[in-house]
Design a protein around this motif. Structure first.
Motif, PDB file in Angstrom:
ATOM      1  N   MET A 179      89.736  55.887  18.685  1.00  0.00           N
ATOM      2  CA  MET A 179      90.004  55.581  17.280  1.00  0.00           C
ATOM      3  C   MET A 179      90.711  56.774  16.641  1.00  0.00           C
ATOM      4  O   MET A 179      90.247  57.901  16.756  1.00  0.00           O
ATOM      5  CB  MET A 179      88.701  55.283  16.537  1.00  0.00           C
ATOM      6  N   LYS A 180      91.804  56.493  16.012  1.00  0.00           N
ATOM      7  CA  LYS A 180      92.600  57.560  15.416  1.00  0.00           C
ATOM      8  C   LYS A 180      91.922  58.065  14.141  1.00  0.00           C
ATOM      9  O   LYS A 180      91.713  57.305  13.203  1.00  0.00           O
ATOM     10  CB  LYS A 180      93.992  57.021  15.075  1.00  0.00           C
ATOM     11  N   PRO A 181      91.557  59.350  14.085  1.00  0.00           N
ATOM     12  CA  PRO A 181      90.944  59.884  12.861  1.00  0.00           C
ATOM     13  C   PRO A 181      91.945  59.898  11.709  1.00  0.00           C
ATOM     14  O   PRO A 181      93.159  59.978  11.918  1.00  0.00           O
ATOM     15  CB  PRO A 181      90.551  61.314  13.250  1.00  0.00           C
ATOM     16  N   VAL A 182      91.417  59.830  10.494  1.00  0.00           N
ATOM     17  CA  VAL A 182      92.279  59.836   9.314  1.00  0.00           C
ATOM     18  C   VAL A 182      91.925  61.025   8.436  1.00  0.00           C
ATOM     19  O   VAL A 182      90.767  61.412   8.321  1.00  0.00           O
ATOM     20  CB  VAL A 182      92.152  58.537   8.499  1.00  0.00           C
TER      21      VAL A 182
ATOM     22  N   LEU B   9      86.638  58.505  27.715  1.00  0.00           N
ATOM     23  CA  LEU B   9      86.683  59.526  26.667  1.00  0.00           C
ATOM     24  C   LEU B   9      87.706  59.120  25.617  1.00  0.00           C
ATOM     25  O   LEU B   9      88.773  58.587  25.949  1.00  0.00           O
ATOM     26  CB  LEU B   9      87.052  60.888  27.262  1.00  0.00           C
ATOM     27  N   ASP B  10      87.393  59.356  24.368  1.00  0.00           N
ATOM     28  CA  ASP B  10      88.309  59.005  23.282  1.00  0.00           C
ATOM     29  C   ASP B  10      89.150  60.227  22.926  1.00  0.00           C
ATOM     30  O   ASP B  10      88.756  61.052  22.095  1.00  0.00           O
ATOM     31  CB  ASP B  10      87.527  58.521  22.060  1.00  0.00           C
ATOM     32  N   GLU B  11      90.289  60.348  23.589  1.00  0.00           N
ATOM     33  CA  GLU B  11      91.156  61.514  23.382  1.00  0.00           C
ATOM     34  C   GLU B  11      91.621  61.625  21.936  1.00  0.00           C
ATOM     35  O   GLU B  11      91.832  62.719  21.418  1.00  0.00           O
ATOM     36  CB  GLU B  11      92.373  61.443  24.326  1.00  0.00           C
ATOM     37  N   ASP B  12      91.771  60.486  21.265  1.00  0.00           N
ATOM     38  CA  ASP B  12      92.247  60.507  19.877  1.00  0.00           C
ATOM     39  C   ASP B  12      91.299  61.257  18.955  1.00  0.00           C
ATOM     40  O   ASP B  12      91.726  61.910  18.002  1.00  0.00           O
ATOM     41  CB  ASP B  12      92.420  59.077  19.340  1.00  0.00           C
ATOM     42  N   SER B  13      89.999  61.125  19.210  1.00  0.00           N
ATOM     43  CA  SER B  13      89.042  61.726  18.280  1.00  0.00           C
ATOM     44  C   SER B  13      88.412  63.013  18.805  1.00  0.00           C
ATOM     45  O   SER B  13      87.372  63.451  18.310  1.00  0.00           O
ATOM     46  CB  SER B  13      87.951  60.717  17.910  1.00  0.00           C
ATOM     47  N   VAL B  14      89.043  63.627  19.813  1.00  0.00           N
ATOM     48  CA  VAL B  14      88.650  64.987  20.185  1.00  0.00           C
ATOM     49  C   VAL B  14      89.118  65.899  19.051  1.00  0.00           C
ATOM     50  O   VAL B  14      90.294  65.940  18.721  1.00  0.00           O
ATOM     51  CB  VAL B  14      89.292  65.417  21.523  1.00  0.00           C
TER      52      VAL B  14
END
Length: 722
Positions: A1-4, A454-459
């Motif tokens: 999920m892409k953080p905002v 793993l969610d690379e977007d929300s690292v």
């Protein structure tokens, strides 16, 4: 999920505080499922004490992560700073949510849903030995807040704001004698003046040709070139401060002084210090005329200065020990409160290890080692290492828990199900008896199903710091219409708000981390993707039907509810849906009469047992009133079912600690009134008074705002103009 990243935050345009959490109220009175220890069911019997049916079995369930989730495996580099948080891997080599984590989540839910006492009764010495709430006594300092706390602070120090003298403040030395601490007063060279203040510009001039090691200066040598401008600004500020007129001018001059000093700051290299020196004074004007090494000038003592604050120019001199004065012993309770405050303010860890660069604030460790200290010994003893010391409240946290809730005899649902080891007190003589009762539930790890991604977007980097219970406008019950001068603090008849719970979100917020701030507390999280599924089991033994119903309700909650688990919950991580719950109960006839190993029978009876609990609780403890009508339950279900959308994000975030928004000390609305408060605020109309939108006017662009414009619309118009 892409953080905002939250943009266009409308700071200051609301009449309430905002936070990613809120509080579920304590019930008016705690409920005890059992009056006495002997009523508890035995672990080795099939029936209750009066022959009632007991249930043994297990519950299967899955948790589906609706947002990225991170349950950390902890810090593997013992003694070193945590730099990365990775997901927990169990001994089977699988990503998993540890059983203890599930247990902790359900135990808290159980406490709320059963009105369980989490404090316990007092012993004969008035101490709550069984309390799950740490009975801390907070320390505080508020010099310029212009609120209820700053008023209290000024009263404790006895500050005359016109002449900046604290009449109750004394100076001396703190000494460690075999683990007990004492304060020895300093000589009062001139009556009524326990210590001396020297401005950094004057200090620079005095020591310019002397070789005195250990003095740290807050500003560069360039400050001498601006002496006249700085002194003129200080003079104006002092004059305006005396007559308390033209507050705006007072603030403007202070900003001007800070801006002047900002370019001269030596903050990067400055550290608080204390060094032995000697000094001379002009007795007529009370001014320091000379400073040198110990033994050279007429008087001996210490020169010191605390942490860097932009605008501060003061260093202080404490005269030597007064050998004729009596020592003052510091109580163990006050020492513990001081240590707790060091931990709370990140100056020390829980192992009593002082953080790098914070040695100035440490208690003397070595035997007979002394340090200069400032103290107040009026209604109680307060001490610290700077004149504007942090003082302690007279009340502790547990003074803010309703008496009818915390002083309850008996054994709660939570204790009975999850087990306990505690002292039980009898009201008449408050004699205690140490008793233990083994848990009747156990929890397997909830292992990931299938391949975990793993969610690379929300690292991302996190700084999991937030306002603590010292933020009284957030953590204490307040009159919603109170201004900051009327707020309850940890004094008099205050009341803490209850169980802290985080709002659930359908987005991941990227924290606004300021460069150079809290670097030693930042670390990177490596979460699993949303959609990850975990499967686990809960085993139970010898539960009554109502107890099993409470356990199931604590897991399932209501149909539209979610749980949240793991790290970074304030930013939207760890929202999970409990699904696929299956109940298996032991068939005693099959187990013992047929010697079968397949003696667990699946029962489609989740709601049956939940309703059994609700009815039993209602009949026995609520005079047949529905438990779901009670405020704590309504609040809990609300915060577990409300999903915050990105459009609502402005009202469910941390406030900027450095902004007026946080400093204004607005009240945090309660859970059930939160959305209504938002509606009321959004419907407020601007009716011509531009003082209502000070933040808009600050951009110095003229904005034509018509009557009937909402505050949000006014803000947007100002932004476009900007």
């Amino acid at each position: 999920m892409k953080p905002v990243k939250l943009k266009d935050i409308k700071k200051g345009l609301v009449d309430y505080a905002v936070a990613p959490y809120n509080f579920v109220s304590f019930p008016k009175k705690a409920v005890s499922r059992y009056k006495e220890f002997k009523e508890l069911p035995a672990h080795n019997d099939f029936k209750g004490r009066k022959g009632e049916k007991l249930l043994t079995g297990y519950i299967e369930y899955t948790l589906k992560a609706e947002t990225p989730i991170i349950v950390s495996k902890g810090n593997e580099n013992k003694g070193k700073k945590l730099t990365d948080a990775y997901f927990f891997v169990n001994p089977n080599g699988k990503y998993a949510i540890p059983g203890n984590t599930i247990r902790g989540m359900l135990r808290t839910n159980c406490q709320i849903l059963s009105f369980s006492n989490i404090v316990g009764g007092q012993n004969k010495d008035g101490i709550y030995e069984n309390s799950e709430i740490e009975d801390s006594r907070f320390l505080y300092r508020d010099v310029a807040g212009n609120n209820s706390l700053s008023k209290k602070y000024f009263n404790v120090l006895g500050i005359n704001p016109n002449i900046r003298i604290a009449k109750n403040l004394k100076a001396g030395y703190i000494v460690n004698r075999a683990g007990r601490y004492y304060i020895i007063p300093a000589k009062e060279i001139k009556k009524g003046i326990p210590y001396f203040r020297i401005d950094e510009i004057a200090l620079r001039k005095i020591i310019s040709n002397k070789n005195i090691e250990g003095i740290n200066l807050m500003y560069t040598e360039e400050i001498l070139k601006h002496e006249d401008e700085i002194n003129e600004l200080k003079k104006e500020i002092k004059e305006i401060g005396k007559n308390k007129r033209n507050i705006n001018k007072f603030k403007e001059l202070n900003r001007e002084l800070k801006n002047k000093l900002k370019g001269l700051s030596n903050e990067k290299y400055y550290k608080p210090y204390q060094i032995e020196i000697s000094f001379n004074i002009d007795n007529k004007n009370n001014k320091i005329t000379d400073i040198d090494k110990k033994g050279i000038c007429s008087n001996n003592g210490y020169l010191l200065s605390g942490g860097f604050i932009l605008g501060k120019l003061s260093h202080y001199i404490v005269p030597e020990i007064d050998d004729k004065s009596n020592e003052i012993e510091i109580s163990k309770e006050d020492i513990e409160a001081y240590k707790d405050d060091l931990i709370r303010t990140k100056k020390m860890n829980k192992k009593d290890e002082i953080s790098e660069g914070k040695e100035f604030f440490a208690l003397p460790k070595e035997k007979n080692h002394i340090k200069p200290v400032f103290y107040i010994n009026t209604d109680r003893l307060h001490f610290g290492f700077t004149p504007f010391l942090r003082v302690s409240y007279t009340k502790t946290i547990l003074d803010g828990v309703p008496h009818s809730y915390k002083n309850t005899e008996g054994i709660s649902y939570t204790e009975a199900i999850f087990g306990f080891s505690k002292k039980i007190y009898k009201r008449k003589d408050k004699e205690n008896e140490k008793v233990s009762y083994k848990s009747r539930v156990s929890f397997e790890d909830a292992e990931v199903v299938g391949k975990a991604l793993l969610d690379e977007d929300s690292v991302m980097k996190m700084l999991l710091a937030e306002p603590k219970p010292t933020s009284y406008n957030l953590y204490l019950k307040q009159d919603k219409d109170a201004d900051k001068k009327q707020l309850n603090i940890y004094e008099d008849n205050f009341e803490i708000r209850g169980f802290k719970q985080y709002w659930l979100k359908d987005y991941i917020e990227s924290p606004n981390l300021k460069e150079g701030t809290g670097e030693d507390m930042k670390f990177t999280i490596h979460p699993l993707k949303e959609g990850s599924i975990f499967k686990g089991r809960i085993y139970f033994t010898n539960l009554y039907e109502d107890e099993l119903g409470l356990l199931i309700w604590s897991l399932k909650l209501n149909e539209d509810c979610y749980q949240n688990i793991g790290l970074a919950k304030p930013y939207g991580f760890g929202r999970v849906k409990v699904e696929g719950i299956k109940l298996f109960i032991e068939d005693l006839n099959k187990k013992y009469n047929y010697f079968s190993f397949d003696y667990f029978k699946e029962e489609n009876a989740l709601d049956y047992y939940i309703e059994k609990y609700k009815k039993y609780f209602s009949d026995e403890f609520l005079n047949r009133d529905d438990i779901e009508n009670k405020i704590p339950i309504k609040e809990f279900i609300k915060i577990k079912s409300k999903i915050v959308t990105l459009e609502e994000a402005n009202n469910y975030r941390y406030m900027d600690l450095d902004s007026k928004e946080f400093q204004s000390k607005k009240v945090l609305p309660e859970i059930l009134e939160y959305e209504e408060t938002l509606k009321d605020n959004n419907s407020k109309r601007y009716n011509g008074d531009k003082k209502d939108i000070k933040d808009i006017r600050k951009n110095k662009n003229k904005v034509n705002v018509n009557k009937g414009t909402t505050m949000a619309e006014a803000f947007e118009k100002a932004q476009k103009k900007k």
